[in-house]
Design an enzyme around this catalytic site. Structure first.
Site, short mmCIF file in Angstrom:
data_model
loop_
_atom_site.label_atom_id
_atom_site.label_comp_id
_atom_site.label_asym_id
_atom_site.label_seq_id
_atom_site.Cartn_x
_atom_site.Cartn_y
_atom_site.Cartn_z
N HIS A 108 9.83 -3.49 8.31
CA HIS A 108 8.66 -3.87 7.52
C HIS A 108 8.99 -4.20 6.06
O HIS A 108 8.55 -5.23 5.54
CB HIS A 108 7.62 -2.74 7.55
CG HIS A 108 6.38 -3.06 6.79
ND1 HIS A 108 5.53 -4.10 7.14
CD2 HIS A 108 5.84 -2.51 5.66
CE1 HIS A 108 4.52 -4.15 6.29
NE2 HIS A 108 4.69 -3.21 5.39
N ASP B 216 8.67 -4.76 13.29
CA ASP B 216 7.91 -4.18 12.18
C ASP B 216 7.13 -3.01 12.76
O ASP B 216 6.28 -3.19 13.62
CB ASP B 216 6.98 -5.24 11.60
CG ASP B 216 6.26 -4.77 10.35
OD1 ASP B 216 6.04 -3.56 10.19
OD2 ASP B 216 5.89 -5.63 9.52
N SER C 39 3.24 -6.91 2.55
CA SER C 39 2.29 -6.04 3.25
C SER C 39 0.90 -6.14 2.62
O SER C 39 0.33 -7.22 2.59
CB SER C 39 2.83 -4.60 3.26
OG SER C 39 2.11 -3.79 4.15
N MET C 40 0.34 -5.04 2.07
CA MET C 40 -0.94 -5.16 1.40
C MET C 40 -0.85 -6.09 0.20
O MET C 40 -1.84 -6.71 -0.19
CB MET C 40 -1.46 -3.80 0.94
CG MET C 40 -2.83 -3.88 0.27
SD MET C 40 -3.35 -2.36 -0.55
CE MET C 40 -2.33 -2.40 -2.03
N PHE D 276 0.83 -1.20 0.00
CA PHE D 276 0.00 0.00 0.00
C PHE D 276 0.87 1.25 0.00
O PHE D 276 1.74 1.41 0.86
CB PHE D 276 -0.88 -0.03 1.26
CG PHE D 276 -1.91 1.06 1.35
CD1 PHE D 276 -3.05 1.02 0.58
CD2 PHE D 276 -1.74 2.12 2.22
CE1 PHE D 276 -4.01 2.01 0.68
CE2 PHE D 276 -2.69 3.11 2.34
CZ PHE D 276 -3.83 3.06 1.55
#
Length: 273
Positions: free
Chosen positions: A227, A197, A96-97, A28
Site C-alpha cells: 500500500h 495492497d 491513499s486518503m 489517513f
C-alpha cells in the site's frame, strides 16, 4: 501534543520564480514522512514543493479524533492557493486518503489544477466492519491500525498504531462526496496501483478510473509494492513517472494557454459543491 520527529511538513522552492508547483498529501493516520522522498525528488527537479501535515496527524492519535475531512482538505487547499499565486501550473499528488483529498480538490478547483497523480487512492472499502464504525464510534474510540503496509524490508511508515473511529467516520463521508462528483474530474490523471495492497482494495482504482471524465489518463501497476508504495520498491517508478507526467502536461498546458493566469475557484473546504 508535539509533532513526532520525522512527521514535520516540508517545503522547497527553486532558485528564482517557480514555474511548476506540486502539493503532496499523505494518507489517513500517516504523516508527511511517507511523501518526503517523493518531495525531495521533485524539488531536485526544480519544482516548488509543499508537503503539509494534515490536522490531527503526526502527534497522537487522540488529536485526530477532533478533526474531520474539511480540516484535512482545508490544509491542502491553502497549499494549493499559495502555489497558485506563484506558479503557472499547480499539480496535486496523493497517497491513499491523500488521493481522496486530491480528487476532491480536482472536483472543486477545476482547471486551476493542471493535473493529479494518485497512489492507491481510496474512495470506498469492502471491509464489513466499516459498516458498523458509526455505531462503534459512539462507545469506543479506536480500531486496529492500517499503517505500515510495505513490502520492502527495513522500511517503516511513521503513522498511528490505531484508527481513530470518529475520524474514520468522517473519511467515509468524504468517500461518498468524492464518488458522487468523480465526473467533475477532467484533469490529466496518473494513477499508480499496487498489485498487492492490504489496505485499499482494487475496486477503488476501478471506481476512480471509470468515474472520472479525464481523457488523458494513465494507470501503472506496481508489481512488487504494497500500500505505501511511495516508500516501497515502486518508489523510483513513481518518482520518475510523475516527473515526466508533470513536464508533459505543463508543456502542453503552456503551449495551449492564451492567458497567463487561471482563477482559483471552489477552495472552501466546508462548502463542497
Amino acid at each position: 501534543m508535539p509533532v513526532m520527529p520525522g512527521a514535520e511538513p516540508f517545503s522547497a522552492d527553486p532558485v528564482g520564480e517557480p514555474g511548476i508547483g506540486i502539493v503532496l498529501s499523505h494518507g489517513f493516520t500517516g504523516t508527511p514522512q511517507s511523501m518526503r522522498p517523493w518531495g525531495e525528488h521533485l524539488a531536485a527537479e526544480g519544482f516548488a514543493v509543499r508537503g503539509p501535515r494534515l490536522p490531527g496527524h503526526g502527534t497522537a492519535w487522540r488529536d485526530m479524533q477532533a478533526t474531520r475531512w474539511p480540516d484535512w482538505y482545508g490544509e491542502l487547499a491553502r497549499a494549493v492557493d499559495e502555489l497558485a499565486g506563484r506558479c503557472r501550473s499547480v499539480f496535486v499528488f496523493g497517497l491513499s486518503m491523500g488521493g481522496t483529498l486530491t480528487l476532491r480538490l480536482a472536483e472543486e478547483y477545476g482547471d486551476a489544477i493542471a493535473g493529479i497523480c494518485l497512489v492507491n487512492p481510496s474512495v470506498t472499502t469492502l471491509r464489513r466492519d466499516a459498516a458498523v464504525a458509526p455505531y462503534l464510534a459512539r462507545v469506543w474510540p479506536w480500531a486496529s491500525a492500517v499503517a505500515n503496509d510495505i513490502a520492502k524490508p527495513g522500511v517503516t511508515e511513521l503513522a498511528y498504531d490505531r484508527v481513530p473511529l470518529k475520524a474514520f467516520v468522517s473519511l467515509r463521508e468524504l468517500w461518498d462526496l468524492v464518488r458522487g462528483d468523480l465526473g467533475r474530474v477532467d484533469q490529466p490523471t496518473l494513477l499508480y496501483r499496487s498489485a498487492a495492497d492490504h489496505v485499499v482494495e482494487p475496486v477503488n482504482a476501478r471506481l476512480v478510473l471509470d468515474g472520472i471524465s479525464s481523457t488523458d489518463v494513465s494507470e501503472v501497476v506496481l508489481p512488487d509494492s504494497y500500500h505505501v508504495a511511495t516508500l516501497d520498491h515502486g518508489a523510483p517508478t513513481i518518482f520518475a513517472g510523475s516527473t515526466a507526467f508533470v513536464r508533459r502536461v505543463d508543456a502542453a498546458r503552456t503551449a495551449g494557454s492564451t492567458s497567463t493566469s487561471t482563477p482559483i475557484t471552489g477552495s472552501t473546504a466546508g462548502n463542497p459543491a
